[in-house]
Design a protein around this motif. Structure first.
Motif, PDB file in Angstrom:
ATOM      1  N   TYR A   7     -57.449  38.965  40.905  1.00 33.95           N
ATOM      2  CA  TYR A   7     -56.910  38.079  41.925  1.00 33.95           C
ATOM      3  C   TYR A   7     -56.007  37.041  41.272  1.00 33.95           C
ATOM      4  O   TYR A   7     -56.366  36.428  40.279  1.00 33.95           O
ATOM      5  N   LEU A   8     -54.827  36.870  41.852  1.00 36.51           N
ATOM      6  CA  LEU A   8     -53.847  35.923  41.336  1.00 36.51           C
ATOM      7  C   LEU A   8     -53.578  34.848  42.379  1.00 36.51           C
ATOM      8  O   LEU A   8     -53.642  35.121  43.581  1.00 36.51           O
ATOM      9  N   LEU A  12     -48.147  32.986  41.883  1.00 36.71           N
ATOM     10  CA  LEU A  12     -48.003  33.907  40.759  1.00 36.71           C
ATOM     11  C   LEU A  12     -47.845  35.334  41.261  1.00 36.71           C
ATOM     12  O   LEU A  12     -47.005  36.093  40.754  1.00 36.71           O
ATOM     13  N   ALA A  13     -48.626  35.723  42.258  1.00 35.65           N
ATOM     14  CA  ALA A  13     -48.531  37.078  42.803  1.00 35.65           C
ATOM     15  C   ALA A  13     -47.129  37.340  43.346  1.00 35.65           C
ATOM     16  O   ALA A  13     -46.549  38.411  43.116  1.00 35.65           O
ATOM     17  N   VAL A  23     -48.032  45.410  36.686  1.00 33.64           N
ATOM     18  CA  VAL A  23     -49.300  44.695  36.566  1.00 33.64           C
ATOM     19  C   VAL A  23     -50.375  45.522  35.873  1.00 33.64           C
ATOM     20  O   VAL A  23     -51.057  45.039  34.972  1.00 33.64           O
ATOM     21  N   CYS A  27     -52.049  44.266  32.470  1.00 38.75           N
ATOM     22  CA  CYS A  27     -53.476  43.927  32.468  1.00 38.75           C
ATOM     23  C   CYS A  27     -54.242  44.789  31.478  1.00 38.75           C
ATOM     24  O   CYS A  27     -55.098  44.291  30.745  1.00 38.75           O
TER      25      CYS A  27
END
Length: 80
Positions: A7-8, A12-13, A23, A27
């Motif tokens: 979760y961002l 930021l998302a 992403v 990640c």
């Protein structure tokens, strides 16, 4: 392959979407690096060699950094 949700914050998302950042790949790479670092730290905390600079784990650390890690380990052991 197991899935992990990340979760961002909304800002930021949105920035990630706008930039087209991959992403999943980012990640995965960050998690791989984190796991390697945490594993090395935990192994050192259990008495594995390397803080004196003779091992490869801390070969790139300066003597000052090795001293700092050693002191931190001593404090962590004392604190339980």
């Amino acid at each position: 392959m197991p899935k992990i949700n990340v979760y961002l914050p909304d800002e930021l998302a949105e920035a990630v979407r706008a930039a087209g950042v991959p992403v999943s790949a980012v990640c995965q790479r960050a998690l791989e690096q984190a796991v390697r670092r945490i594993t090395a730290i935990r192994e050192t905390g259990l008495g594995s060699p390397g803080l004196d600079g003779s091992g490869t784990r801390f070969a790139n650390f300066t003597s000052r950094a090795r001293t700092a890690v050693g002191l931190a380990l001593d404090e962590a052991r004392a604190a339980g």
